[in-house]
Design a protein around this motif. Structure first.
Motif, mmCIF file in Angstrom:
data_model
loop_
_atom_site.group_PDB
_atom_site.id
_atom_site.type_symbol
_atom_site.label_atom_id
_atom_site.label_comp_id
_atom_site.label_asym_id
_atom_site.label_seq_id
_atom_site.Cartn_x
_atom_site.Cartn_y
_atom_site.Cartn_z
ATOM 1 N N GLY A 52 35.445 4.540 -13.549
ATOM 2 C CA GLY A 52 34.108 4.250 -13.042
ATOM 3 C C GLY A 52 34.142 3.851 -11.582
ATOM 4 O O GLY A 52 35.171 3.379 -11.072
ATOM 5 N N SER A 53 33.031 4.081 -10.895
ATOM 6 C CA SER A 53 32.919 3.714 -9.484
ATOM 7 C C SER A 53 31.454 3.514 -9.134
ATOM 8 O O SER A 53 30.587 4.282 -9.584
ATOM 9 C CB SER A 53 33.525 4.805 -8.588
ATOM 10 O OG SER A 53 33.273 4.539 -7.223
ATOM 11 N N LEU A 54 31.174 2.461 -8.355
ATOM 12 C CA LEU A 54 29.831 2.209 -7.844
ATOM 13 C C LEU A 54 29.932 1.901 -6.355
ATOM 14 O O LEU A 54 30.917 1.315 -5.898
ATOM 15 C CB LEU A 54 29.178 1.035 -8.571
ATOM 16 C CG LEU A 54 28.772 1.250 -10.027
ATOM 17 C CD1 LEU A 54 28.375 -0.075 -10.657
ATOM 18 C CD2 LEU A 54 27.627 2.257 -10.125
ATOM 19 N N ARG A 55 28.891 2.284 -5.625
ATOM 20 C CA ARG A 55 28.838 2.014 -4.191
ATOM 21 C C ARG A 55 27.712 1.030 -3.897
ATOM 22 O O ARG A 55 26.598 1.158 -4.412
ATOM 23 C CB ARG A 55 28.575 3.307 -3.416
ATOM 24 C CG ARG A 55 29.661 4.361 -3.556
ATOM 25 C CD ARG A 55 30.713 4.229 -2.481
ATOM 26 N NE ARG A 55 31.748 5.244 -2.577
ATOM 27 C CZ ARG A 55 32.592 5.543 -1.595
ATOM 28 N NH1 ARG A 55 32.521 4.899 -0.437
ATOM 29 N NH2 ARG A 55 33.526 6.458 -1.756
ATOM 30 N N ILE A 56 28.029 0.052 -3.046
ATOM 31 C CA ILE A 56 27.023 -0.896 -2.581
ATOM 32 C C ILE A 56 27.520 -1.493 -1.272
ATOM 33 O O ILE A 56 28.672 -1.881 -1.155
ATOM 34 C CB ILE A 56 26.746 -1.984 -3.641
ATOM 35 C CG1 ILE A 56 25.628 -2.917 -3.187
ATOM 36 C CG2 ILE A 56 27.996 -2.755 -4.015
ATOM 37 C CD1 ILE A 56 25.122 -3.866 -4.277
#
Length: 457
Positions: A353-357
């Motif tokens: 999983g990966s999220l950008r912020i």
């Protein structure tokens, strides 16, 4: 405080910790970069992100960084049991002031100050300055420090009394070649302590020093110690191109002898990495198991420190291992990414999983506030005991914030639901919620994945 029965937030095994009730509060260290206002402890409702408690420190110029509980599950360990102490007090060091504060959290929402350990007491009794990381051991409180008292180094570990919070003295009996300090953790059943390296106070005070970085002068080693005898056993060099191995995350299963360390950057290509330490033939060895490359970017979009490179380094500044040892979370503060890895086979992590912020260039938004570009990035990362929630804060260290986010780092915290690896839109304290301060580390009520060690499998 003595109890008739053990604190219910002490768990003999990671399995018991994972099945315990969920946290309802999170404590956040927040600091004033200018040093003109007091730093503070903010208390968040973990369901809504609302700031429900607030305590200003009594002085200015502390720069709160990492903090921890006075007692935790290691109090149940058989060789030095203290089962009747209480997880009640937060031990809160000021990284710039060298003061250590003790705050009571029992029967109150906003923590209450009960003791201040002045810099001179830490220095004269233990020989250290710039306290950084706090861990609760079975026989006392351990506090790492980056500097010496009245001199650059060596840094090391001081020990405080569980109950009186007096500084007992220096932990090391024989430090061997160790000079630079940063984080520490242990394999408590095996009498092994591990330490990592950052730099001395002058090396970090005003941000990353380019000459020192390119000269490969920051830390690049791990040190292994005899925990009971307090003696240095072995030094392992990752290679001097791998600068700043910081956060250490050993396996929670007390029968296992391995762990992960995040490395901020490689001077050869600006990549970041995560390494595994493990036993091999009766000695300690390290192996790079995760590599995160830098991302190309136009120089005009970069801060001055990065313009010559034309790329954004990931800058892995924190990692967190779930209590069941199955998931590793890696924060890439530079690119604004939080990554999830399956580490059921610790030698072969698999990204899941990966999220950008945030991010130096990306300025990724939070789904709760579309249209609001964010500075900073996932920095400190904390995992709930049951592994269902991951908490993030966005500020690293004042001088680093200013170097890599010169137009301002902002202030925000976020929560991820790990089942679908998505942001919780109900939890997004930001901006004025932190009253002009920068949030750094989160600690969870009743313990979390990086503040407890267990003596039973």
């Amino acid at each position: 405080m003595t109890l008739w029965t053990p604190d219910p937030t002490f768990y003999p095994s990671p399995r018991d910790a994972a099945s315990a009730p969920a946290e309802t509060r999170a404590y956040v260290a927040a600091f004033d970069r200018a040093g003109e206002r007091p730093d503070a402890l903010a208390v968040l409702d973990t369901a809504t992100g609302e700031v429900i408690g607030w305590t200003d420190l009594p002085y200015t110029g502390d720069e709160l960084h990492h903090f921890g509980w006075n007692a935790c599950s290691s109090a149940l360990c058989p060789y030095a049991p203290h089962p009747h102490v209480e997880r009640r007090y937060l031990i809160v060091p000021g990284l710039r002031s060298s003061r250590i504060y003790v705050y009571d959290t029992k029967d109150r929402v906003s923590p209450e100050l009960v003791k201040v350990i002045e810099a001179d007491e830490l220095g004269k009794r233990a020989g250290y300055s710039r306290p950084h990381t706090v861990h609760c051991g079975p026989e006392g409180l351990y506090v790492s420090a980056l500097g010496g008292y009245g001199e650059e180094g060596p840094g090391g570990i001081a020990v405080l009394d569980h109950t009186s919070f007096e500084v007992l003295g220096r932990w090391e009996v024989d430090r061997g070649p160790q000079y630079l300090a940063y984080d520490f953790w242990w394999h408590i059943n095996h009498d092994v302590l591990v330490t990592s390296e950052w730099g001395t106070p002058s090396m970090i005070e005003n941000g990353v020093v380019g000459e020192l970085l390119l000269g490969r002068k920051y830390g690049h080693r791990l040190h292994f110690w005899d925990l009971r005898r307090r003696r240095h056993l072995q030094e392992v060099d990752l290679g001097d191109q791998y600068q700043m191995p910081l956060e250490l995350r050993p396996a929670h299963d007390p029968t296992r002898k391995y762990g992960f360390v995040g490395v901020v950057t490689s001077v050869e290509d600006l990549s970041a990495s995560v390494w595994l330490w493990h036993e091999e033939g009766g000695r300690w060895a390290v192996r790079k198991v995760i590599d995160i490359p830098a991302e190309p970017a136009p120089p005009e979009a970069l801060p001055d420190v990065l313009k010559p490179f034309g790329a954004v380094p990931p800058l892995v500044t924190d990692i967190a291992l779930s209590v069941d040892d199955q998931q590793l979370y890696v924060s890439a503060w530079g690119t604004g990414e939080i990554k999830q890895f399956d580490v059921s086979d610790p030698f072969k992590p698999v990204e899941t999983g990966s999220l950008r912020i945030g991010g130096i260039v990306g300025r990724g938004e939070h789904p709760a506030r579309p249209g609001l570009p964010l500075s900073g990035g996932p920095q400190m990362v904390e995992v709930s005991r049951d592994g269902s929630r991951v908490y993030l804060t966005n500020s690293l260290y004042g001088s680093w914030d200013d170097q890599f986010y010169p137009d301002g780092v902002g202030a925000w915290a976020a929560k991820i639901d790990t089942a679908g690896f998505t942001f919780d839109t109900a939890f997004f304290p930001h901006g004025d919620d932190f009253r002009g301060l920068r949030p750094h580390q989160i600690r969870l009520q009743g313990g979390d994945a990086s503040s407890d060690s267990y003596c039973y499998p």
